[in-house]
Design a protein around this motif. Sequence first.
Motif, PDB file in Angstrom:
ATOM      1  N   GLU A 251     -28.148  81.115   9.351  1.00 38.05           N
ATOM      2  CA  GLU A 251     -28.722  80.438  10.520  1.00 38.05           C
ATOM      3  C   GLU A 251     -30.105  79.879  10.237  1.00 38.05           C
ATOM      4  O   GLU A 251     -30.567  78.989  10.962  1.00 38.05           O
ATOM      5  N   PHE A 252     -30.797  80.358   9.214  1.00 42.49           N
ATOM      6  CA  PHE A 252     -32.140  79.883   8.918  1.00 42.49           C
ATOM      7  C   PHE A 252     -32.130  78.649   8.015  1.00 42.49           C
ATOM      8  O   PHE A 252     -33.184  78.052   7.784  1.00 42.49           O
ATOM      9  N   PHE A 253     -30.962  78.262   7.478  1.00 43.77           N
ATOM     10  CA  PHE A 253     -30.911  77.130   6.555  1.00 43.77           C
ATOM     11  C   PHE A 253     -29.993  76.006   7.043  1.00 43.77           C
ATOM     12  O   PHE A 253     -30.190  74.857   6.659  1.00 43.77           O
ATOM     13  N   GLU A 254     -28.988  76.304   7.870  1.00 42.57           N
ATOM     14  CA  GLU A 254     -27.992  75.286   8.188  1.00 42.57           C
ATOM     15  C   GLU A 254     -28.562  74.149   9.038  1.00 42.57           C
ATOM     16  O   GLU A 254     -27.994  73.058   9.033  1.00 42.57           O
ATOM     17  N   ASP A 255     -29.677  74.374   9.745  1.00 43.28           N
ATOM     18  CA  ASP A 255     -30.278  73.274  10.508  1.00 43.28           C
ATOM     19  C   ASP A 255     -30.857  72.211   9.584  1.00 43.28           C
ATOM     20  O   ASP A 255     -31.004  71.047   9.990  1.00 43.28           O
ATOM     21  N   TYR A 256     -31.225  72.597   8.362  1.00 41.80           N
ATOM     22  CA  TYR A 256     -31.747  71.612   7.404  1.00 41.80           C
ATOM     23  C   TYR A 256     -30.629  70.856   6.678  1.00 41.80           C
ATOM     24  O   TYR A 256     -30.912  69.931   5.923  1.00 41.80           O
TER      25      TYR A 256
ATOM     26  N   HIS B 204     -29.054  74.979  -3.958  1.00 43.51           N
ATOM     27  CA  HIS B 204     -27.779  75.394  -3.372  1.00 43.51           C
ATOM     28  C   HIS B 204     -28.041  76.587  -2.453  1.00 43.51           C
ATOM     29  O   HIS B 204     -28.018  77.740  -2.880  1.00 43.51           O
ATOM     30  N   TRP B 205     -28.271  76.311  -1.163  1.00 47.15           N
ATOM     31  CA  TRP B 205     -28.596  77.401  -0.252  1.00 47.15           C
ATOM     32  C   TRP B 205     -27.382  78.241   0.105  1.00 47.15           C
ATOM     33  O   TRP B 205     -27.520  79.438   0.398  1.00 47.15           O
TER      34      TRP B 205
END
Length: 928
Positions: free
Chosen positions: A497-502, A554-555
């Motif tokens: 949830e902390f990376f998918e907005d980017y 690659h997050w």
Amino acid sequence: MAAAAVLDNIHNSIRTLAQTKRIRVTEFFQDFDKLRSGFITVPQFFRCLWQTLGIKLSPDEENALIAKYDLKRSGQVNYKRFCNEIDQNFNPFDLVRDPTSQTITAPEFLGTVRSVRPLSPTSEARLIQLLQRMQQFYQYHGINLRTCYEDFDRHHMSVVTESQFYRSFPGPPDVNEADMHLLVMKYRDPDRPGLLNYLNLHHDIVAIGQQTAQDKELVFIGERNVDHIPPACTEDPALNQIFDKIRVAVFKNGVRTTEFFKDHDKLRSGIITENQFVCGLALAVGKEAQLSRAEIQKVVEYYRQPDGRVKYKEFCDMMENAFNIPDLEKKPLQDVVRPVKGALHRSLRGLSDSEEARIQEVLHEISDQVRRRRLMMYPYFKDYDRSTAYTRVVTKMQFARILHFLSLNVAPEDLKLVCAKFEDPASGDVNYPAFVQAVDQEFVGHTMDDADLRDKGRTNVNAPERPVSISDSNVSYEDLMARIRNIVLTKRLRVAEFFEDYDPLRSGSISCGQFQRGLGLLGLSKLGDHNLTDAQMKILCDVYQNKQKPDQVHWKQFVYDVETVFTQPNLEKVPTHEVPPSEIFRVPKPGTAMWENASEDHKQLHEATMERLHQRASQRRVLAKPVFQDFDRHNNGHVTKAQFRQCLTMLELHATEAEMIALEAKFCNDVGFNYIAFLQELQPQEPPKFMYEKRLENLRATNSRKRLPDMNPETDLEGLLLKIQTKVSRERIRVLEFMRDYDKLRSGRMLKTSFRRALDLCRFELKESEVCLLEDRYQSAKDNDYVDYLKFCDEIESIFTTKELEKAPLQDVVQFKPPEEWTLNKLDEESRQKFTDCMKRIAEKVRKHQMQLFPLFEDYDRVHNGTVSRSQFRRVLTELELSSLVSQQEFELLWKQFDVKIGGKDDVNYIAFCEMIYDLAKFEWRKP
């Protein structure tokens, strides 16, 4: 060339009219172009020009426009290209030329082109001077020339007659007849004789005002060479020191200097009298900056004008922006003037040599007591500092009271020296942070002397930056991932949830900056659980680097590696896979010592210390955890080393310095001292047992037991109905009201489960066997699972009246009288004879002595329900000296005959007993 010149003239005239009338030419052409093709017919094109702009072109001009914009040669004009030529905005696709050079600003017909009637150079210069005087006059008096003539311009043509121009001319008063004639000659309309274009005059005056303001700004910038007012720097060093003192006082105390002067300046001219300036300056910072009369006079002399007044506005602008630049966000390259290092610190007052020697001795004695008793002095002083903001000063009376409260007794003369040394020059109070730092070695504060010592040898040259490499990190990739997994597992975080907005396209790859921001939101920052350094960030970026895009990460792979602490993905495909427990991913806090690598002597010292402290804590039954929690403000299970030692002192768990060092080596980390682990080893507690399975077994065993048999149930239906009717009669219960809610269709039937529930709501307190009797009696003939509750209700409520009495008017209705409960008690023949003989003996004695039985019974009947307990009944007979006439067997017969149930308990109805005795004794009713 002639056609090009004609087109330029047409374009310029149309562009001027469009800007003058503030219209968008495109919007009028689009009404003829329904399909938005960009083309309209030739008649539509010229009709739109005539209707919109009022332009009637000659045949040659029309042919020139048709030849230029009739691209298809089909009788249609490309009006979009024409509109782009008129607007002349910059081309966003032309990246070679400057956009400002591409834009053409059309001169307004009533705007910037003023030479309608050119004058001679002398007249033009005289006219400019006249317009400047008029502009100053209008600006000062707030006059708008346009509004003065709008009442005469009914059609808004921007022209008035010459007589109207003279009549409404607003001034100034020094304009003579020759000046007025010059204005008339200049602004006479060439196309309409006798009319003057007043709007041209208005625009000229506005343009002169704008030019004057721009010239002033340029002069101001040229003089100052910056776009803000810098601190004044004069040739007089004494004046510079005065300005520095005032700036520091304004900055530290948050003084709004303008507020102290503007009340004297009603016209906001920026100038006030000398006396007003002196009063305002003394009131603003006279006390805070310790300004003398001579220093204030120096400032007055610096800002004094030739007429004796003082320019306070320039002084206030300099002080308001002492260490700041206004609108700094618009000037990112501007250098900010910083205060001198230590200038904002409160300096200590200088004393004589003998006083300095004595003050050092006093401070040394206080410091020894503070170190020996481990006092935290700063919080005691801070409790007295409760103003709007922390002023970091206390009064001398408060200072002496705190020292006395801490048992730091100081002689009166020495106390005066301490107050004089740490006195604040502005307020006269005591600077307690400086005093605490002087006597407490563990207190971290700031003084100007220490700042100067730290700054020695320091230069203003920044250290050269070098690129960050992986070798700069003291943590390996495995240790770093273990730390991240521990944080995620402990806080139960959803990493994705902390990376998918980017990553809106869900490509699985984001930039390094976005990856670092996501890690910061995850808690890997200076404000979070782990400070992720640049070198550690470099390690993560290199490991998860996107090979196709080296500047991205690659997050999703990182999220996969971290979230394996919870479970393994795709477990449904491998059902036999054994998932490792989550506890293996937990790691100790950073900085925790590896106790396995400690020396044997160190371990033996630690074990001996813990054994001794454990025995002392057990003997004294010490409750240690609340003492540590008082210092743990963040509730993270850690305190500082000094707080740990102070807690042990408060708990009287004394240890030597070597033992303290051994304990700190075992339980300290980068966060602090882990007192939770220390207390677990000092006072170990057994973990709570897992009792769920045991309680579940007990519950199942309880539910599996058979129900106990009913106590004294009614075995016949008539007795059961009599019991219910008696309760309904006494408590006036409407049974039907409780039953009908379960029969929504009013069918007269209800389920047996609902019937049981309704009986419980009526509070009949029936036994299981009794309910079964009712269900069998009123069972529905149509369905065995239902009960005809209407029959039951009718039979119960027949005690009040007979149903359908209107059909039998001659029927006699007998009111139901519920029998008394004691009358239902039956004795056998032999017991009945013994009971009668006993009652006769008691009645004979009562008759002889004329006894009153009720008063003694009523003393025990507190609720006045006519009953007493069996022990109370026997006690009353004993007090009346009647118990000798009754044996134990006869007492049991009396209890059984007059027994009533009150709240499930067997009591005795003394009223029936007394009335029967009176009846046998032949007393009159209610006598004696």
